[in-house]
Design an enzyme around this catalytic site. Structure first.
Site, PDB file in Angstrom:
ATOM      1  N   ASP A 126      29.349  34.907  50.418  1.00 35.58           N
ATOM      2  CA  ASP A 126      27.957  34.493  50.606  1.00 35.58           C
ATOM      3  C   ASP A 126      27.064  35.684  50.973  1.00 35.58           C
ATOM      4  OD1 ASP A 126      25.905  32.597  50.771  1.00 35.58           O
ATOM      5  OD2 ASP A 126      27.146  31.155  51.845  1.00 35.58           O
ATOM      6  N   TRP A 161      22.860  33.566  45.474  1.00 38.83           N
ATOM      7  CA  TRP A 161      21.821  32.580  45.102  1.00 38.83           C
ATOM      8  C   TRP A 161      20.847  33.094  44.033  1.00 38.83           C
ATOM      9  CZ3 TRP A 161      20.727  34.299  50.438  1.00 38.83           C
ATOM     10  CH2 TRP A 161      21.702  33.866  51.332  1.00 38.83           C
ATOM     11  N   GLY A 162      21.279  34.079  43.242  1.00 37.57           N
ATOM     12  CA  GLY A 162      20.369  34.624  42.223  1.00 37.57           C
ATOM     13  C   GLY A 162      19.250  35.462  42.812  1.00 37.57           C
ATOM     14  N   GLU A 164      17.250  38.700  44.826  1.00 41.12           N
ATOM     15  CA  GLU A 164      17.191  40.160  44.722  1.00 41.12           C
ATOM     16  C   GLU A 164      17.731  40.644  43.374  1.00 41.12           C
ATOM     17  OE1 GLU A 164      17.871  42.409  48.225  1.00 41.12           O
ATOM     18  OE2 GLU A 164      17.848  40.645  49.515  1.00 41.12           O
ATOM     19  N   ASP A 183      20.714  26.638  46.305  1.00 44.81           N
ATOM     20  CA  ASP A 183      21.675  25.556  46.570  1.00 44.81           C
ATOM     21  C   ASP A 183      21.287  24.259  45.856  1.00 44.81           C
ATOM     22  OD1 ASP A 183      22.815  27.389  48.255  1.00 44.81           O
ATOM     23  OD2 ASP A 183      22.986  26.010  49.947  1.00 44.81           O
TER      24      ASP A 183
HETATM   25  C1  GAL Z   1      25.047  28.808  51.420  1.00 47.75           C
HETATM   26  C2  GAL Z   1      25.759  28.580  50.107  1.00 47.75           C
HETATM   27  C3  GAL Z   1      26.406  27.210  50.154  1.00 47.75           C
HETATM   28  C4  GAL Z   1      27.371  27.151  51.311  1.00 47.75           C
HETATM   29  C5  GAL Z   1      26.659  27.510  52.624  1.00 47.75           C
HETATM   30  C6  GAL Z   1      27.627  27.640  53.776  1.00 47.75           C
HETATM   31  O1  GAL Z   1      24.480  30.063  51.422  1.00 47.75           O
HETATM   32  O2  GAL Z   1      24.857  28.680  49.047  1.00 47.75           O
HETATM   33  O3  GAL Z   1      27.057  26.947  48.931  1.00 47.75           O
HETATM   34  O4  GAL Z   1      28.448  28.017  51.095  1.00 47.75           O
HETATM   35  O5  GAL Z   1      25.972  28.730  52.503  1.00 47.75           O
HETATM   36  O6  GAL Z   1      26.990  27.949  54.977  1.00 47.75           O
END
Ligand code: GAL
Length: 386
Positions: A126, A161-162, A164, A183
């Site tokens: 992440d 998350w695509g 930057e 998300d």
């Molecule tokens: C987000 C991610 C989610 C999940 C979450 C956990 O950044 O996009 O899919 O993993 O964190 O905290």
């Protein structure tokens, strides 16, 4: 790891969020085998955020929360492997994970080794709370190098998350897939937004580094962490969601509660034709075939017709109706021409509807079919003599 088709499996986040434990994960793995999900290709069982203690141990290693995972991660991993499945875990390139647990920044090599020692086969990585001093690309390269140094085959699933400009730098970082979207939530608006956000990202979807449109919400039915009281989706919308993720070669990571899965959900996520399209080894990009002149950008978003060449010489064709209101009828005057089969070739297309198996031969390049609101029809087309 070089995996030439999109990953398939289950991830804990969408339904269980912060509330994850060994029992749920183990039972999910068992039900993936029992329900036949494993037989159609779902193999990774991935524990997302919130699995660890808030502090590292005296050697600086991550520690599984003993209340949530009393037997530890190696034990869980062994159990999952014994069922013929693969084990996935989660960490983050920041100083803490998105939910505030210890994260791998400046601990990349020790953490990758810990994961390897636990028999991890898949790492979701992440992007929360990441350093602003190092480039995002370098943060992902660090974890990639750390995984390589372990010598273990671990699928590296980047999750920035695509943001930057991820699509521009992620391929060089060694990721096997990358989150190309924000998300997902369990409602139609989210599914449609994600699809539309991919229209200018598709050219970055490579064999071995797939655009990840986020975990599936099929079958959540308004319950679970990312449902957030949004009401869930209809069966038609869940089918459309799954079909889009398949056409766009996104990893297929189930996010529903597999331990309480209804028949319709199972039917959607085990659709053999759609999975076959998703796992196509040629990995050709899907392309929009209506409104090619870009003079109707809204129509491309609301009523796209999408085609994708397959490795057996056939063509997957998906006709979508994302508009509101009643059932629409669709015309695609240039269907044959648009997939490269001109009138002058003496050839045409035989279209098999994957839901009814009904076959239609296209005449005069014209194909018409009704598609319900928020729905899609998917065809496997064969090039035949006229
Ligand atoms: C987000 C991610 C989610 C999940 C979450 C956990 O950044 O996009 O899919 O993993 O964190 O905290």
């Amino acid at each position: 790891m070089v995996k030439n088709t999109p990953a398939m499996g289950w991830n804990s986040w969408n339904t269980f969020g912060l509330d994850i434990n060994e029992e749920v994960v183990l039972k999910t793995a068992e039900n993936m085998v029992k329900s036949g999900l494993k037989d159609v290709g779902y193999e990774y069982v991935v524990v997302d955020d919130c699995w660890s203690l808030k502090e590292r141990d005296k050697d600086g290693k991550l520690v599984a929360d003993p209340e949530k995972f009393p037997h530890g991660m190696k034990w869980l991993s062994d159990k999952i492997h014994a069922m013929g499945l693969k084990f996935g875990m989660y960490s983050c390139a920041g100083v803490v994970t998105c939910a505030g647990y210890p994260s791998s920044y400046e601990h990349e090599f020790v953490d990758a080794q810990t994961f390897a020692d636990w028999g991890v086969d898949y790492l979701k990585y992440d992007f929360c709370f990441h350093s602003s001093h190092l480039s995002p690309s370098l943060l992902y390269k660090r974890m990639n190098a750390a995984i390589m140094a372990t010598g273990r085959d671990i699928l590296f699933s980047a999750c920035s998350w695509g943001e930057e400009g991820t699509h521009e730098w992620v391929h060089e970082s060694g990721a096997d897939s990358y989150r190309s979207t924000c998300d997902i939530w369990d409602n139609w608006v989210s599914i449609k937004d994600i699809f539309q956000s991919q229209l200018d990202k598709q050219q970055y979807n490579y064999k071995g580094c797939f655009n990840d449109m986020d975990m599936l919400v099929v079958g959540m039915r308004g319950k679970g962490f990312v449902a957030r009281g949004l009401g869930g989706c209809t069966d038609t919308e869940y089918f459309t969601h799954f079909a889009l993720w398949c056409m766009y070669a996104s990893p297929l990571m189930l996010g529903n509660d597999v331990n309480n899965m209804d028949d319709e959900t199972l039917k959607i996520v085990t659709n053999k034709d759609l999975i076959r399209i998703n796992q196509d080894k040629r990995c050709c990009q899907p392309f929009l075939i209506n409104h090619r002149d870009n003079s109707h950008p809204e129509l491309q978003k609301e009523m796209p017709i999408i085609a994708k060449y397959l490795d057996d010489g056939k063509i997957a064709i998906m006709i979508c109706n994302f508009t509101e209101g009643t059932t629409n009828r669709w015309n695609s005057w240039f269907l044959t021409e648009s997939v490269g089969v001109p009138e002058s070739s003496g050839k045409t297309l035989k279209m098999r509807d994957i839901m009814t198996n009904e076959e239609t031969v296209v005449t005069n390049g014209l194909f018409t079919t009704p598609v319900e609101t928020h729905g899609v029809k998917v065809f496997i087309a064969e090039i035949i003599d006229k």
